[in-house]
Structures are given as structure tokens and as C-alpha cells.
Write a protein that holds these residues in place. Structure first.
Motif, mmCIF file in Angstrom:
data_model
loop_
_atom_site.group_PDB
_atom_site.id
_atom_site.type_symbol
_atom_site.label_atom_id
_atom_site.label_comp_id
_atom_site.label_asym_id
_atom_site.label_seq_id
_atom_site.Cartn_x
_atom_site.Cartn_y
_atom_site.Cartn_z
ATOM 1 N N LEU A 84 -9.311 -79.969 -12.423
ATOM 2 C CA LEU A 84 -9.555 -78.593 -11.873
ATOM 3 C C LEU A 84 -10.712 -77.777 -12.663
ATOM 4 C CD1 LEU A 84 -8.244 -76.306 -10.363
ATOM 5 C CD2 LEU A 84 -6.706 -75.859 -12.306
ATOM 6 N N LEU A 85 -10.945 -77.977 -13.926
ATOM 7 C CA LEU A 85 -12.079 -77.496 -14.582
ATOM 8 C C LEU A 85 -13.311 -77.824 -13.942
ATOM 9 C CD1 LEU A 85 -10.663 -77.792 -18.474
ATOM 10 C CD2 LEU A 85 -10.832 -75.796 -16.676
ATOM 11 N N ASP A 86 -13.276 -79.322 -13.685
ATOM 12 C CA ASP A 86 -14.640 -80.043 -12.871
ATOM 13 C C ASP A 86 -14.835 -79.203 -11.548
ATOM 14 O OD1 ASP A 86 -15.562 -81.373 -15.061
ATOM 15 O OD2 ASP A 86 -14.264 -83.216 -14.211
ATOM 16 N N MET A 87 -13.991 -79.189 -10.804
ATOM 17 C CA MET A 87 -14.192 -78.532 -9.396
ATOM 18 C C MET A 87 -14.326 -77.142 -9.333
ATOM 19 S SD MET A 87 -11.178 -80.514 -7.009
ATOM 20 C CE MET A 87 -9.970 -79.796 -7.974
ATOM 21 N N THR A 88 -13.971 -76.332 -10.391
ATOM 22 C CA THR A 88 -14.209 -74.746 -10.482
ATOM 23 C C THR A 88 -15.449 -74.337 -11.428
ATOM 24 O OG1 THR A 88 -12.463 -74.906 -12.120
ATOM 25 C CG2 THR A 88 -11.866 -74.273 -9.727
ATOM 26 N N ASP A 89 -15.971 -75.511 -11.844
ATOM 27 C CA ASP A 89 -17.173 -75.408 -12.861
ATOM 28 C C ASP A 89 -16.598 -74.380 -13.951
ATOM 29 O OD1 ASP A 89 -18.972 -76.662 -11.350
ATOM 30 O OD2 ASP A 89 -19.407 -75.149 -9.932
ATOM 31 N N THR A 90 -15.683 -74.613 -14.421
ATOM 32 C CA THR A 90 -15.230 -73.747 -15.770
ATOM 33 C C THR A 90 -15.181 -74.524 -17.083
ATOM 34 O OG1 THR A 90 -12.754 -74.010 -14.925
ATOM 35 C CG2 THR A 90 -14.049 -72.036 -14.498
ATOM 36 N N ARG A 91 -15.419 -76.030 -16.819
ATOM 37 C CA ARG A 91 -15.149 -76.612 -18.128
ATOM 38 C C ARG A 91 -15.898 -76.169 -19.270
ATOM 39 N NH1 ARG A 91 -14.249 -82.085 -19.416
ATOM 40 N NH2 ARG A 91 -13.691 -82.580 -17.331
ATOM 41 N N ARG A 151 -17.742 -64.921 -14.787
ATOM 42 C CA ARG A 151 -17.646 -64.279 -13.732
ATOM 43 C C ARG A 151 -17.611 -64.954 -12.427
ATOM 44 N NH1 ARG A 151 -22.113 -61.883 -14.724
ATOM 45 N NH2 ARG A 151 -21.511 -60.120 -15.795
ATOM 46 N N ARG A 152 -18.345 -66.112 -12.153
ATOM 47 C CA ARG A 152 -18.237 -66.886 -11.152
ATOM 48 C C ARG A 152 -16.753 -67.475 -10.884
ATOM 49 N NH1 ARG A 152 -21.333 -70.915 -12.469
ATOM 50 N NH2 ARG A 152 -23.173 -69.988 -12.022
ATOM 51 N N ALA A 153 -16.367 -67.701 -12.253
ATOM 52 C CA ALA A 153 -14.763 -68.130 -11.830
ATOM 53 C C ALA A 153 -13.916 -67.322 -11.329
ATOM 54 C CB ALA A 153 -14.259 -68.992 -13.370
ATOM 55 N N THR A 185 -8.669 -82.608 -0.296
ATOM 56 C CA THR A 185 -9.793 -82.544 0.818
ATOM 57 C C THR A 185 -10.963 -82.431 0.070
ATOM 58 O OG1 THR A 185 -8.207 -81.625 2.575
ATOM 59 C CG2 THR A 185 -10.350 -81.205 3.013
ATOM 60 N N SER A 186 -11.143 -81.682 -1.001
ATOM 61 C CA SER A 186 -12.170 -81.399 -1.715
ATOM 62 C C SER A 186 -12.644 -82.702 -2.414
ATOM 63 C CB SER A 186 -11.980 -80.464 -2.975
ATOM 64 O OG SER A 186 -12.805 -80.332 -3.904
ATOM 65 N N GLN A 187 -11.819 -83.642 -2.948
ATOM 66 C CA GLN A 187 -12.190 -84.976 -3.289
ATOM 67 C C GLN A 187 -12.768 -85.854 -2.379
ATOM 68 O OE1 GLN A 187 -8.555 -86.028 -5.006
ATOM 69 N NE2 GLN A 187 -9.228 -85.287 -7.221
ATOM 70 N N ASN A 188 -12.087 -85.813 -1.187
ATOM 71 C CA ASN A 188 -12.346 -86.679 -0.126
ATOM 72 C C ASN A 188 -13.469 -86.287 0.546
ATOM 73 O OD1 ASN A 188 -10.253 -88.322 -0.933
ATOM 74 N ND2 ASN A 188 -8.894 -87.559 0.707
ATOM 75 N N THR A 189 -14.105 -84.967 0.712
ATOM 76 C CA THR A 189 -15.303 -84.682 1.196
ATOM 77 C C THR A 189 -16.508 -84.365 0.236
ATOM 78 O OG1 THR A 189 -14.740 -82.515 1.058
ATOM 79 C CG2 THR A 189 -14.037 -83.712 3.132
ATOM 80 N N ASN A 190 -16.310 -84.459 -1.001
ATOM 81 C CA ASN A 190 -17.217 -84.367 -2.069
ATOM 82 C C ASN A 190 -17.756 -82.981 -2.010
ATOM 83 O OD1 ASN A 190 -18.637 -85.180 -4.317
ATOM 84 N ND2 ASN A 190 -20.326 -85.721 -3.160
ATOM 85 N N THR A 191 -16.714 -82.029 -1.871
ATOM 86 C CA THR A 191 -17.135 -80.434 -1.727
ATOM 87 C C THR A 191 -16.438 -79.761 -2.830
ATOM 88 O OG1 THR A 191 -16.948 -80.936 0.952
ATOM 89 C CG2 THR A 191 -16.868 -78.551 -0.201
ATOM 90 N N LYS A 192 -17.330 -78.940 -3.426
ATOM 91 C CA LYS A 192 -16.564 -78.020 -4.279
ATOM 92 C C LYS A 192 -15.458 -77.275 -3.905
ATOM 93 C CE LYS A 192 -19.365 -78.568 -8.149
ATOM 94 N NZ LYS A 192 -18.809 -79.120 -9.423
ATOM 95 N N LEU A 193 -14.530 -76.949 -4.660
ATOM 96 C CA LEU A 193 -13.317 -76.303 -4.308
ATOM 97 C C LEU A 193 -13.444 -74.989 -3.856
ATOM 98 C CD1 LEU A 193 -10.190 -76.945 -4.229
ATOM 99 C CD2 LEU A 193 -9.918 -75.835 -6.312
ATOM 100 N N HIS A 194 -14.292 -74.367 -4.360
ATOM 101 C CA HIS A 194 -14.488 -72.679 -4.009
ATOM 102 C C HIS A 194 -15.256 -72.950 -2.617
ATOM 103 C CE1 HIS A 194 -18.221 -73.651 -6.605
ATOM 104 N NE2 HIS A 194 -18.774 -73.024 -5.425
ATOM 105 N N ASN A 195 -16.319 -74.052 -2.589
ATOM 106 C CA ASN A 195 -16.844 -73.849 -1.243
ATOM 107 C C ASN A 195 -16.012 -74.273 0.144
ATOM 108 O OD1 ASN A 195 -19.351 -73.314 -2.362
ATOM 109 N ND2 ASN A 195 -19.895 -75.309 -2.590
ATOM 110 N N LEU A 196 -15.046 -75.234 -0.415
ATOM 111 C CA LEU A 196 -14.074 -75.573 0.603
ATOM 112 C C LEU A 196 -13.121 -74.292 0.945
ATOM 113 C CD1 LEU A 196 -12.642 -77.613 2.250
ATOM 114 C CD2 LEU A 196 -11.309 -78.278 0.494
ATOM 115 N N ALA A 197 -12.945 -73.637 -0.008
ATOM 116 C CA ALA A 197 -11.971 -72.532 0.274
ATOM 117 C C ALA A 197 -12.679 -71.422 1.138
ATOM 118 C CB ALA A 197 -11.595 -71.783 -1.143
ATOM 119 N N GLN A 198 -14.009 -71.098 0.632
ATOM 120 C CA GLN A 198 -14.796 -70.255 1.648
ATOM 121 C C GLN A 198 -14.665 -70.530 3.085
ATOM 122 O OE1 GLN A 198 -18.279 -70.051 -0.544
ATOM 123 N NE2 GLN A 198 -17.750 -68.401 -1.798
#
Length: 232
Positions: A84-91, A151-153, A185-198
């Protein structure tokens, strides 16, 4: 939750699941933060599930610590939190201060190599023993970078939660299942979670998901439906 004082810090070990119910822990975590000298070190190895609600709680704790001039670090974590930290760039918001695992002295002690167990010895350190302080410009850059990440998170939280709500309404999924579909879906498409959500939120306005994303999303939903207990 288990709390152990560690010099100027508090080591907090959590286990179970970090979901919507995790917000009930925040008042106690805030108290531990206030009692600590420099902040909290979290051990999340035993967290088996973590969703946006859990991340929101961690971000709120981080924000409270920043307001008190303290830090919150994730000293160790399992796959659920790490992903989760990796996908949301909050690590990096919860990055370790760099203290070796074998010598968990508080940050306030790091500047004095002659301190033992967080307490200064009778002999003050020689001038040459003191490490060179970071230039103010470097500290300022680090602070600006951290504020930008936070702020991004915070900005992506509503979009991710909205996307999960869309999946729940569209496919009759539980909050946990909708989160699992997003992650898979984020993992299988190699898409950042927030981009997939958008992209998912965009479908409400008539936009179409890329075919590959549609296929992986459908597969993830089907997988959740197959794993649903009979009678739900």
C-alpha cells in the motif's frame, strides 16, 4: 496494540487489520505521541490487511506528529502495508530515521556518541566528536519534499475511496472486496493505484477504461465473487 518506551520515542506494535475500525486506535496513538519525546516507531509486521482507511489513519497520525515537531516511522511491516505504501507513494513519509536495528537510540542521542541508554555521561563530548549538522538549505529541501508527498497522499485519498464506492455499487462488493479488486487490478496492469482510481471515477462521466484494464478489472471482480462464501 502494544507500546514500549524506547528512550525519547515509543515503539508501537500493531497486529490485526488496518481498516475503517483502525481509527478507534487514533486517540490512544495521539496520547502516546504526546508522551513521547521525538515520536513513534511503528512495527506493522503482523498487519494482515490494510486499506485506504488504514492508510488514512497513518497519514492522520503523521500529520499530528508533524504539528508537534515529531516523527512517525514504520520500522518494519508486512506485505500488506508495504504494498500500500508503494502504490500510494507514501513510503518516504514514514521512512526510518536511519538508526541501526541493533542500536535503537533515540534521535536526540545520535548527536552525542558518549551517551548511554539515552542518558548523557559525566564527560561532555569533545567538539570533534560531534557530527556536522545538515545545512539549513538541505533541511528545508527535505521538509518541502515531505510536505509535497503528504499533500499528494491526502489529495488522492478521496479519489481512491470514491473509486472503491463505485466498485461496491456496480458489482455489489463489500468494502474489503472492492479494495482487493483495486489492488489486484493495479498490480496486474502495472498502474499506480491513484491513477487507476482516477480512471474509474472518469467512467462516471462517460470515459472508457483501456481494454486491458477492463479485462483485469473483470477478472479481479470474478475472483472476488468466486471467493465469496455461499449464501452472501
Amino acid at each position: 496494540m502494544d507500546v514500549v518506551p524506547d528512550g525519547d520515542r515509543m515503539t508501537v506494535t500493531l497486529w490485526g487489520e488496518l481498516d475503517l475500525g483502525s481509527r478507534r486506535l487514533l486517540p490512544e496513538l495521539y496520547d502516546m505521541l504526546t508522551l513521547s519525546g521525538t515520536g513513534l516507531d511503528l512495527r506493522l509486521d503482523a498487519i494482515g490487511f490494510c486499506d485506504c482507511s488504514g492508510l488514512n489513519a497513518l497519514l492522520d497520525l503523521h500529520s499530528r506528529a508533524a504539528g508537534e515537531g515529531k516523527t512517525v516511522t514504520v520500522r518494519s511491516c508486512g506485505v500488506a502495508v508495504e504494498r500500500l505504501l508503494d502504490m500510494t507513494d507514501t513510503r518516504e513519509l514514514f521512512a526510518d530515521s536511519g538508526r541501526p536495528e541493533s542500536a535503537p537510540a533515540p534521535a536526540a542521542c545520535a548527536a552525542n556518541p558518549r551517551e548511554e541508554g539515552g542518558r548523557p555521561t559525566a564527560d561532555p563530548p569533545e567538539e570533534d566528536d560531534r557530527p556536522t549538522a545538515h545545512p539549513p538549505e538541505e533541511d528545508s529541501q527535505d521538509l518541502r519534499a515531505e510536505v509535497t508527498q503528504l499533500r499528494r497522499a491526502m489529495q488522492t485519498r478521496p479519489t481512491i475511496d470514491l473509486a472503491r464506492g463505485i466498485l461496491m455499487a456496480s458489482f455489489g462488493l463489500s468494502p474489503e472486496a472492492a479494495w482487493s479488486v483495486l489492488v489486484r487490478t493495479s498490480q496486474n496492469t502495472n498502474t499506480k493505484l491513484h491513477n487507476l482510481a482516477q480512471d474509474l471515477v472518469g467512467t462516471v462521466r462517460g470515459r472508457t477504461l483501456p481494454e486491458r484494464v477492463q479485462q483485469q478489472l473483470a477478472a479481479a471482480v470474478a475472483g472476488e465473487n468466486r471467493s465469496r462464501p455461499t449464501g452472501d
